[in-house]
Design a protein around this motif. Sequence first.
Motif, PDB file in Angstrom:
ATOM      1  N   ASN A 321       0.826  -1.215   0.000  1.00 16.62           N
ATOM      2  CA  ASN A 321       0.000   0.000   0.000  1.00 16.62           C
ATOM      3  C   ASN A 321       0.856   1.259   0.000  1.00 16.62           C
ATOM      4  O   ASN A 321       0.595   2.218  -0.747  1.00 16.62           O
ATOM      5  CB  ASN A 321      -0.909   0.003   1.241  1.00 16.62           C
ATOM      6  CG  ASN A 321      -2.316  -0.457   0.911  1.00 16.62           C
ATOM      7  OD1 ASN A 321      -2.846  -0.146  -0.153  1.00 16.62           O
ATOM      8  ND2 ASN A 321      -2.920  -1.193   1.824  1.00 16.62           N
ATOM      9  N   HIS A 322       1.886   1.248   0.817  1.00 19.42           N
ATOM     10  CA  HIS A 322       2.758   2.414   0.960  1.00 19.42           C
ATOM     11  C   HIS A 322       3.501   2.721  -0.345  1.00 19.42           C
ATOM     12  O   HIS A 322       3.527   3.880  -0.802  1.00 19.42           O
ATOM     13  CB  HIS A 322       3.756   2.173   2.087  1.00 19.42           C
ATOM     14  CG  HIS A 322       4.749   3.284   2.262  1.00 19.42           C
ATOM     15  ND1 HIS A 322       4.420   4.486   2.879  1.00 19.42           N
ATOM     16  CD2 HIS A 322       6.063   3.391   1.880  1.00 19.42           C
ATOM     17  CE1 HIS A 322       5.488   5.268   2.871  1.00 19.42           C
ATOM     18  NE2 HIS A 322       6.492   4.643   2.280  1.00 19.42           N
ATOM     19  N   LEU A 323       4.091   1.673  -0.951  1.00 16.15           N
ATOM     20  CA  LEU A 323       4.863   1.899  -2.183  1.00 16.15           C
ATOM     21  C   LEU A 323       3.968   2.300  -3.349  1.00 16.15           C
ATOM     22  O   LEU A 323       4.352   3.122  -4.186  1.00 16.15           O
ATOM     23  CB  LEU A 323       5.664   0.642  -2.539  1.00 16.15           C
ATOM     24  CG  LEU A 323       6.899   0.357  -1.686  1.00 16.15           C
ATOM     25  CD1 LEU A 323       7.692  -0.800  -2.285  1.00 16.15           C
ATOM     26  CD2 LEU A 323       7.804   1.583  -1.585  1.00 16.15           C
ATOM     27  N   VAL A 324       2.769   1.702  -3.415  1.00 16.04           N
ATOM     28  CA  VAL A 324       1.839   2.061  -4.491  1.00 16.04           C
ATOM     29  C   VAL A 324       1.419   3.525  -4.340  1.00 16.04           C
ATOM     30  O   VAL A 324       1.393   4.288  -5.317  1.00 16.04           O
ATOM     31  CB  VAL A 324       0.600   1.134  -4.469  1.00 16.04           C
ATOM     32  CG1 VAL A 324      -0.498   1.693  -5.382  1.00 16.04           C
ATOM     33  CG2 VAL A 324       0.983  -0.272  -4.926  1.00 16.04           C
ATOM     34  N   ALA A 325       1.111   3.921  -3.113  1.00 19.29           N
ATOM     35  CA  ALA A 325       0.674   5.306  -2.862  1.00 19.29           C
ATOM     36  C   ALA A 325       1.759   6.322  -3.183  1.00 19.29           C
ATOM     37  O   ALA A 325       1.459   7.483  -3.512  1.00 19.29           O
ATOM     38  CB  ALA A 325       0.246   5.444  -1.404  1.00 19.29           C
TER      39      ALA A 325
END
Length: 379
Positions: A321-325
């Motif tokens: 989630n963090h890297l995609v965001a």
Amino acid sequence: MDFQVINDIQLNLFTAALLEVFFAALLAKKEFISFSGKMIRNLTILTFVLLLLEALSYVVNGIDSEIAFIMNYLLNLLLFIFTPMLASIGVSYLDFKIFKSTKRVRKRLYYMHPFLIVLPLSIINIFYPLLFSIETGNIYERRPFILINILVLYATLSYALHIVYKHRKNIDKNIIYGLGALMIIPAIGGGIQMLFFGISTLYASVGVATIATYIVIETVGTTRDYLTKVFNKTKAYEYIEFLIDKNIPFSVIMIDLEDFKQLNDEHGHLQGDIALMQFAFTLQAIFDEDALISRFGGDEFLIIFEETKIPVIESKKALVNHLVAHSNDKIVQNVKFSYGYSICTDFKNTTAEQLIVSADNNMFKDKAKNKNYMRRKTD
């Protein structure tokens, strides 16, 4: 040491180096988890060892000392004992590629008949030289019974070619070519070595045939997804079965991208492909070498992760989630996904299909939560 011997040693060492690079590449691609992969691995390792043994036998041959004499005899004895196993492994691989049955190969004892015939002859040779002898001056000499060894090997190769010919209508052409190369190239190399004493081509030809066979057969149905370059569904199943067979605890994680059809409709399929590639790259950055990442379907990814601790598995979701965001691509930044997993610690009563279905069901539960959350947010 004459010019031809130096050439033979160089050929063996060059082929051995080539096989070493080949082996490393297959290891990186996790090609040794399937039965056919294991056969290629065994053939590569055995050929590599025999190439080095033969090269060493050429070095010590003709050196007039007791140690060199013992080494010369032992090296050639080992070559005679283990050379038939090349044919056994090759035919086992061929049989599996045609009939897709490990049970059938095991029932035929992995075609070890050439080894079982030559082994007693090699033992007898210690007491009475039937196959070869080491003469005065530590010189290797062939004996008449060496023809039995050759006939056994060629009979095995002929049987293999007969199987291919008999079932040719049910075999893909590329597989026929690959299996033919695996049998015919060593047959030619062995024939040259027998007809022209002093020329070493058998093991080098087996090495070349192994690499050629892999290229023609195993890369026809590649184990990588053409778009994302992660592994495909077939490799995922193979890896799960491998871990179950080896009693290695692991988890199966199913990820499904949310509203991916809408993304394609609004931004085009090209942007959709970019989003898939970026997401696959993100997964590769997060999961280490203890995981196999595969594209399971259109917008679904399956990860086989050698970890069973729930906090660790859950933490990976937060990292994705963090890297995609924080992606550089604004469209990728808005990609949402559902995440479900199953854990395998019971190796006797669990199948790959059960684990995938369980992970898929849990992923749909997560999807339902995400959809409900979105609806409540817009109410």
